[in-house]
Design a protein around this motif. Structure first.
Motif, mmCIF file in Angstrom:
data_model
loop_
_atom_site.group_PDB
_atom_site.id
_atom_site.type_symbol
_atom_site.label_atom_id
_atom_site.label_comp_id
_atom_site.label_asym_id
_atom_site.label_seq_id
_atom_site.Cartn_x
_atom_site.Cartn_y
_atom_site.Cartn_z
ATOM 1 N N PHE A 1 0.991 -1.111 0.114
ATOM 2 C CA PHE A 1 -0.018 0.152 -0.074
ATOM 3 C C PHE A 1 0.717 1.305 -0.166
ATOM 4 C CE2 PHE A 1 0.615 -0.379 4.513
ATOM 5 C CZ PHE A 1 0.656 0.755 4.753
ATOM 6 N N LYS A 2 2.134 1.098 0.734
ATOM 7 C CA LYS A 2 3.147 2.390 0.640
ATOM 8 C C LYS A 2 3.424 2.662 -0.751
ATOM 9 C CE LYS A 2 4.654 2.858 4.848
ATOM 10 N NZ LYS A 2 5.451 2.776 5.989
ATOM 11 N N ILE A 3 3.552 1.664 -1.892
ATOM 12 C CA ILE A 3 3.934 1.986 -3.142
ATOM 13 C C ILE A 3 2.629 2.726 -3.836
ATOM 14 C CG2 ILE A 3 4.592 1.071 -5.441
ATOM 15 C CD1 ILE A 3 6.692 -0.592 -3.558
ATOM 16 N N LEU A 4 1.306 1.980 -3.473
ATOM 17 C CA LEU A 4 0.191 2.319 -4.213
ATOM 18 C C LEU A 4 0.024 3.835 -3.907
ATOM 19 C CD1 LEU A 4 -2.269 -0.769 -3.660
ATOM 20 C CD2 LEU A 4 -0.921 -0.117 -5.711
ATOM 21 N N GLU A 5 -0.022 4.103 -2.729
ATOM 22 C CA GLU A 5 -0.093 5.558 -2.369
ATOM 23 C C GLU A 5 0.662 6.741 -3.002
ATOM 24 O OE1 GLU A 5 0.217 5.157 2.304
ATOM 25 O OE2 GLU A 5 0.936 7.269 1.722
ATOM 26 N N GLU A 6 1.705 6.283 -3.624
ATOM 27 C CA GLU A 6 2.534 7.094 -4.375
ATOM 28 C C GLU A 6 1.858 7.213 -5.994
ATOM 29 O OE1 GLU A 6 5.441 8.449 -3.718
ATOM 30 O OE2 GLU A 6 5.866 7.665 -1.936
ATOM 31 N N TYR A 7 1.160 6.138 -6.341
ATOM 32 C CA TYR A 7 0.580 6.212 -7.617
ATOM 33 C C TYR A 7 -0.494 7.061 -7.838
ATOM 34 C CZ TYR A 7 3.310 2.232 -8.899
ATOM 35 O OH TYR A 7 4.669 1.456 -9.252
ATOM 36 N N VAL A 8 -1.144 7.593 -6.659
ATOM 37 C CA VAL A 8 -2.374 8.184 -6.814
ATOM 38 C C VAL A 8 -2.016 9.650 -7.804
ATOM 39 C CG1 VAL A 8 -4.032 9.766 -5.335
ATOM 40 C CG2 VAL A 8 -3.191 7.423 -4.574
ATOM 41 N N THR B 1 -6.411 12.784 -2.743
ATOM 42 C CA THR B 1 -5.563 12.015 -2.144
ATOM 43 C C THR B 1 -5.588 10.703 -1.974
ATOM 44 O OG1 THR B 1 -6.204 12.495 -0.211
ATOM 45 C CG2 THR B 1 -4.671 14.314 -1.011
ATOM 46 N N TYR B 2 -4.719 9.906 -1.604
ATOM 47 C CA TYR B 2 -4.896 8.454 -1.144
ATOM 48 C C TYR B 2 -6.064 8.335 0.056
ATOM 49 C CZ TYR B 2 -3.665 3.697 0.475
ATOM 50 O OH TYR B 2 -3.951 2.277 0.667
ATOM 51 N N GLU B 3 -5.988 9.452 0.808
ATOM 52 C CA GLU B 3 -6.959 9.237 1.984
ATOM 53 C C GLU B 3 -8.381 9.562 1.246
ATOM 54 O OE1 GLU B 3 -4.122 10.849 2.442
ATOM 55 O OE2 GLU B 3 -3.235 9.282 3.436
ATOM 56 N N ASP B 4 -8.472 10.599 0.602
ATOM 57 C CA ASP B 4 -10.042 10.813 -0.088
ATOM 58 C C ASP B 4 -10.475 9.480 -0.797
ATOM 59 O OD1 ASP B 4 -9.548 13.343 0.623
ATOM 60 O OD2 ASP B 4 -8.445 13.805 -1.518
ATOM 61 N N LEU B 5 -9.544 8.775 -1.503
ATOM 62 C CA LEU B 5 -9.959 7.322 -2.122
ATOM 63 C C LEU B 5 -10.473 6.646 -1.085
ATOM 64 C CD1 LEU B 5 -6.997 7.386 -4.941
ATOM 65 C CD2 LEU B 5 -9.163 8.342 -5.258
ATOM 66 N N GLN B 6 -9.771 6.363 -0.064
ATOM 67 C CA GLN B 6 -10.144 5.593 0.829
ATOM 68 C C GLN B 6 -11.622 5.870 1.656
ATOM 69 O OE1 GLN B 6 -8.506 2.991 1.455
ATOM 70 N NE2 GLN B 6 -7.052 3.527 0.034
ATOM 71 N N LYS B 7 -12.026 7.346 1.384
ATOM 72 C CA LYS B 7 -13.390 7.403 1.977
ATOM 73 C C LYS B 7 -14.368 7.175 1.177
ATOM 74 C CE LYS B 7 -11.536 11.508 4.757
ATOM 75 N NZ LYS B 7 -11.121 12.924 4.324
ATOM 76 N N MET B 8 -13.955 6.937 -0.247
ATOM 77 C CA MET B 8 -15.143 6.748 -1.385
ATOM 78 C C MET B 8 -15.651 5.393 -1.155
ATOM 79 S SD MET B 8 -13.188 8.682 -4.531
ATOM 80 C CE MET B 8 -12.433 10.176 -4.610
ATOM 81 N N LYS B 9 -16.623 5.159 -0.072
ATOM 82 C CA LYS B 9 -17.269 4.017 0.386
ATOM 83 C C LYS B 9 -18.337 3.767 -0.993
ATOM 84 C CE LYS B 9 -14.993 3.512 4.061
ATOM 85 N NZ LYS B 9 -13.642 2.490 3.645
ATOM 86 N N TYR B 10 -19.208 4.812 -1.037
ATOM 87 C CA TYR B 10 -20.272 4.505 -2.090
ATOM 88 C C TYR B 10 -19.927 4.516 -3.491
ATOM 89 C CZ TYR B 10 -24.779 4.642 -4.199
ATOM 90 O OH TYR B 10 -25.898 4.477 -4.901
ATOM 91 N N MET B 11 -18.988 5.183 -3.715
ATOM 92 C CA MET B 11 -18.261 4.826 -4.914
ATOM 93 C C MET B 11 -17.752 3.437 -5.207
ATOM 94 S SD MET B 11 -16.950 6.480 -7.888
ATOM 95 C CE MET B 11 -16.006 7.865 -7.816
ATOM 96 N N GLU B 12 -17.086 2.983 -4.055
ATOM 97 C CA GLU B 12 -16.399 1.484 -4.164
ATOM 98 C C GLU B 12 -17.550 0.509 -4.414
ATOM 99 O OE1 GLU B 12 -13.339 0.797 -1.613
ATOM 100 O OE2 GLU B 12 -13.678 -1.287 -1.418
ATOM 101 N N GLN B 13 -18.810 0.779 -3.970
ATOM 102 C CA GLN B 13 -19.736 -0.208 -4.106
ATOM 103 C C GLN B 13 -20.294 0.103 -5.314
ATOM 104 O OE1 GLN B 13 -21.767 1.182 0.148
ATOM 105 N NE2 GLN B 13 -23.288 0.346 -1.277
ATOM 106 N N VAL B 14 -20.540 1.066 -5.859
ATOM 107 C CA VAL B 14 -20.694 1.175 -7.422
ATOM 108 C C VAL B 14 -19.840 0.466 -8.409
ATOM 109 C CG1 VAL B 14 -20.827 3.014 -9.311
ATOM 110 C CG2 VAL B 14 -21.957 3.284 -7.009
#
Ligand code: HEM
Length: 622
Positions: A145-152, A473-486
C-alpha cells in the motif's frame, strides 16, 4: 467392393491424422473410457461424434454468452461439453469454485492461455509451477500500500489529460467513452504523462525568453509524474493521430465482422457443411476463458492486409497500436482452432503479421529494459526496499516502478533474466490497462443509465471535496465508500475478465461429481454473478449488494471479478484505486448520460468483456 472399403477406411484414417495434426487437442481421451464415463455423469448436451458440442456455438459472437447462460439454465450449476473429444466442465457453484480456486494444487492454466505465450511468454498470467510461485513472490511487494499511495499522483495527472480530451467532446451528440478511457489507462500503466512537460516544451519552442524558473518547473513536474511501469507511450497526447487510426481500424474490423455475419447466415440457409464449419472457430469457447470473436476465417487476412496499410508514425506510438493489434490477433487465433497449432499459424498471413507485431512490441520492451539496466549499473535511480515496502532512491525519480523492482531483483539476486523481465513487463502492460479501462467504462455507462445513483456518488464526492477543486489524495480515495460499491456492482454485471480457466493436474472431488485430471474447468464470473439465489433480481444495477453488512454474509466465492485464491489478480488494489481516482475526476467535471439501453448493447466475449459498438455517452459540464 473390398478395395472400396479399404480405400474408405484409409481415407477416414488419413482424415483423422490430419485432424489430429491441425487441432492440438488431447486425443488420449478417446482411450480413457473410465474417465470419460465420469464426465458423462455430468449433465450436458448430447455430443456429436468427433466434433462433440461445437456446433452449439455456431451463433453470432455477441450471442455466445446467451448460449452459455442457456446451457447453465438447461442443465445444472455444473455442466459439461465435449470439444473434439476433449471435455470441458463449467463450474458455477460457489462451493465448487472454492475447491478449485483456493487450492495450490490447481494453479495450472488451461491450454487456451498458450495462445498468449508468443507475446507474454510465461509471465505471471500464463506461467505455472515453480516459476509462477517465485515470480509472484518477487512481484507482490510492488503492490504494497505504501507504493500504491505514490501512484495516486499518476492517476490524477493522467485523469487531468483525460478530462482535457473529454472537454473537447462537450456539446457533441455523443462520445465513445471507452476509447478515451483506454488511452488513459494505458498511460497510467506504462507511460509518463508529460502534460506539464509538453506544455512547457511548446513554450520553450515558441518563446525565446522562457525563464529558468519555468524550465525548473518542467523538470520538477517531469520527475513528479513518474509512472507505474516507467515506460513512455503517450497514448493520450502524443499518440493522438494513431489513436484515431486505431479507432478507424476497429470500425474496419466491425465491417468485416458484419460481412462475415452475412456469409454465415447464408450458410445457415443453404445448410452447406463447409459453412457450418464456421462453428469451429466459435468454439473458441471450447475450454476457453478467453472467449471468442466473430471473425470469419476467410476474412481476417483481408482485414489484416487493409489494416497494415495504415502506417503509424513513430516507434513509440507503434508500440501502443501494436499492443492492441496483438490482442486482436490472439482473439482471432482463439476463434479459429485450426490456427491453434503454432507451426500451422506461422504459415498464415495472420501468423506472419503476428511475427512482425511481436518484433515491434518485444523490441520496444527490450530497449527500455536495456536502458533501465544501464541506469541502474551507473548508479542512477537505484532504489532499495528498506522495510515493509518503503524504499529509498539514490537518483531523482520518486517512484519505484514495477520495472525498477524487477531490475533490482535481477541485479542483486540474479534471479531474473532479461527475457523474464520482458515477459512480466508485457504481462502487466496487457493485464493492467484493458481490464481497468473496461471496468471504468462500464461503471460510467451504468452511472449514465441511473441518474439517481450518479447523484449519490456526486453527493459523496461533495462531502469529501466540498467546493474545492483540489485533486484526490490517497486518504480521499479511501473515503469513497459508495463509489466503491458502485465499482463493485458494475464489475458484478460486467466483469472485465469474463472467464478464467484451469486445467486439472489431479482428480478433483466436487460437491456432486468427480472430475478426472486433464479436464479443463472454465469458470465464468459473468454467469456466477447472475445467480438469483445470491443476487436477487440479478440484472438490476444495485450498489446496495455491496453494503458491508450485505457483502459479509455472502459466500466468498460467489463474487470473483478478480478471481480468488492464490492465483487471484495481483493488481486488484491498484485497479480499485485507479478506478476511483479516474471516475471521481470525470464525475466531478461532467454529468454522464448513457444513450443506449442495457438490453440493446451486444456483449462480446473476448479476452475482455467489451460492447460490440463501444459505449455512447453524452457529456454535460457540471
Ligand atoms: C478492474 C481491473 C482488473 C480486473 C477485473 C482483473 C481481473 C483479473 C482476473 C480475473 C485475473 C485471473 C485471470 C486468470 O486466472 O485467468 C487476473 C490476473 C492478473 N491480473 Fe488482473 N485484473 C484487473 C486489473 C489488473 C491490474 C491493474 C494489473 C496490474 C497492475 C493486473 C495484473 C494481473 C496479473 C499479473 C494477473 C496474473 C496473476 C497470477 O496469475 O498470479 N490486473 N486479473
Amino acid at each position: 467392393m473390398l478395395s472400396l472399403i479399404v480405400a474408405l477406411v484409409l481415407a477416414i484414417f488419413l482424415l483423422l491424422v490430419i485432424l489430429a495434426i491441425v487441432f492440438p487437442y488431447d486425443y488420449t481421451w478417446m482411450f480413457r473410457k473410465a474417465d470419460s464415463k465420469k464426465i458423462e455423469m455430468i449433465p450436458g448436451p448430447k455430443p456429436m461424434p468427433l466434433f462433440g458440442n461445437i456446433l452449439l456455438f455456431n451463433v453470432p459472437a455477441h450471442q455466445l454468452l446467451n448460449v452459455l447462460l442457456r446451457l447453465h439454465k438447461e442443465y445444472s450449476s455444473t455442466f459439461r461439453i465435449w470439444v473434439m473429444g476433449f471435455p470441458e466442465v463449467f463450474i458455477t457453484d460457489p462451493d465448487d469454485i472454492e475447491i478449485i480456486l483456493s487450492s495450490r494444487s490447481h494453479i495450472t492454466k488451461s491450454l487456451d492461455y498458450n495462445l498468449l505465450q508468443p507475446w507474454l511468454g510465461t509471465g505471471l498470467l500464463t506461467s505455472s509451477g515453480d516459476k509462477w510461485q517465485s515470480h509472484r513472490k518477487i512481484l507482490t511487494p510492488a503492490f504494497h500500500f505504501k507504493i500504491l499511495e505514490e501512484y495516486v499522483q499518476v492517476f490524477n495527472s493522467n485523469s487531468r489529460v483525460l478530462i482535457q480530451k473529454l472537454q473537447e467532446n462537450v456539446g457533441k451528440p455523443f462520445v465513445d467513452i471507452s476509447s478515451y478511457v483506454t488511452m488513459c489507462t494505458l498511460d497510467i500503466i506504462c507511460g509518463k504523462v508529460q502534460w506539464e512537460y509538453v506544455y512547457f516544451m511548446t513554450m520553450v519552442k515558441s518563446e525565446a525568453n522562457v525563464t529558468r524558473a519555468s524550465i525548473s518547473y518542467v523538470i520538477l513536474n517531469y520527475s513528479v509524474t513518474e509512472t507505474a511501469m516507467g515506460i513512455t507511450v503517450n497514448a493520450q497526447t502524443g499518440g493522438q493521430t494513431d489513436y484515431i487510426k486505431a479507432v478507424k481500424r476497429n470500425e474496419l474490423q466491425l465491417e468485416m465482422n458484419n460481412f462475415k455475419g452475412k456469409i454465415v447466415r447464408a450458410g445457415h440457409r443453404s445448410r452447406k457443411l463447409w459453412l457450418n464449419a464456421s462453428a469451429l472457430y466459435r468454439l473458441s469457447y471450447l475450454g476457453t476463458p478467453l472467449g471468442t470473436s466473430q471473425f470469419f476465417p476467410l476474412y481476417p487476412h483481408t482485414s489484416s492486409r487493409l489494416m497494415r496499410r495504415q502506417k503509424p508514425t513513430s516507434s513509440v506510438n507503434l508500440s501502443h497500436l501494436s499492443l492492441h493489434r496483438m490482442s486482436e490477433l490472439v482473439v482471432h487465433r482463439q476463434t479459429a482452432p485450426w490456427l491453434h497449432r503454432r507451426s500451422v499459424f506461422k504459415l498464415t498471413p495472420s501468423g506472419r503479421e503476428q511475427g512482425r507485431v511481436l518484433k515491434k512490441l518485444h523490441g520496444f520492451t527490450e530497449q527500455v529494459i536495456k536502458e533501465r539496466r544501464a541506469e541502474y549499473r551507473a548508479g542512477i535511480n537505484r532504489f532499495s526496499v528498506v522495510n515493509n515496502g518503503s524504499y529509498e532512491n539514490s537518483g531523482k525519480r520518486k517512484h519505484m516502478t514495477f520495472l525498477d523492482l524487477l531490475i533490482e531483483v535481477s541485479e542483486k539476486e540474479g534471479l531474473l533474466s532479461d527475457t523474464d523481465i520482458r515477459e512480466e513487463v508485457d504481462t502487466f502492460m496487457f493485464e493492467g490497462h484493458d481490464t481497468t479501462s473496461a471496468a471504468i467504462s462500464w461503471a460510467l455507462f451504468t452511472l449514465g443509465s441511473h441518474p439517481e445513483i450518479q447523484e449519490n456518488v456526486i453527493r459523496e464526492l461533495g462531502e469529501i471535496f466540498g467546493d474545492s477543486e483540489r485533486e484526490a489524495t490517497y486518504e480521499d480515495l479511501q473515503k469513497m465508500k459508495y463509489m466503491e460499491q458502485v465499482i463493485k456492482e458494475a464489475l458484478r454485471l460486467y466483469p472485465s475478465v469474463p472467464g478464467i480457466c484451469r486445467k486439472l493436474d489431479v482428480d478433483v472431488k466436487l460437491k456432486n461429481y468427480m472430475i478426472p485430471a486433464g479436464t479443463s474447468t472454465p469458470i465464468i464470473p459473468y454467469i456466477i454473478h447472475r445467480n438469483p439465489e445470491i443476487f436477487p433480481n440479478p440484472e438490476e444495477f444495485n450498489p446496495d449488494h455491496f453494503l458491508p453488512e450485505v457483502a459479509q454474509t455472502r459466500h466468498p466465492f460467489a463474487y470473483i471479478p478478480f478471481s480468488a485464491g492464490p492465483r487471484n489478480c495481483i493488481g486488484q488494489r491498484f485497479a480499485l484505486l485507479e478506478e476511483k481516482a479516474v471516475l471521481a475526476s470525470v464525475l466531478r467535471k461532467f454529468k454522464i448520460q448513457s444513450l443506449d439501453r442495457r438490453e440493446s448493447i451486444d456483449l462480446m466475449l473476448q479476452l475482455i468483456l467489451r460492447p460490440k459498438h463501444g459505449i455512447r455517452v453524452k457529456l454535460t459540464p457540471r
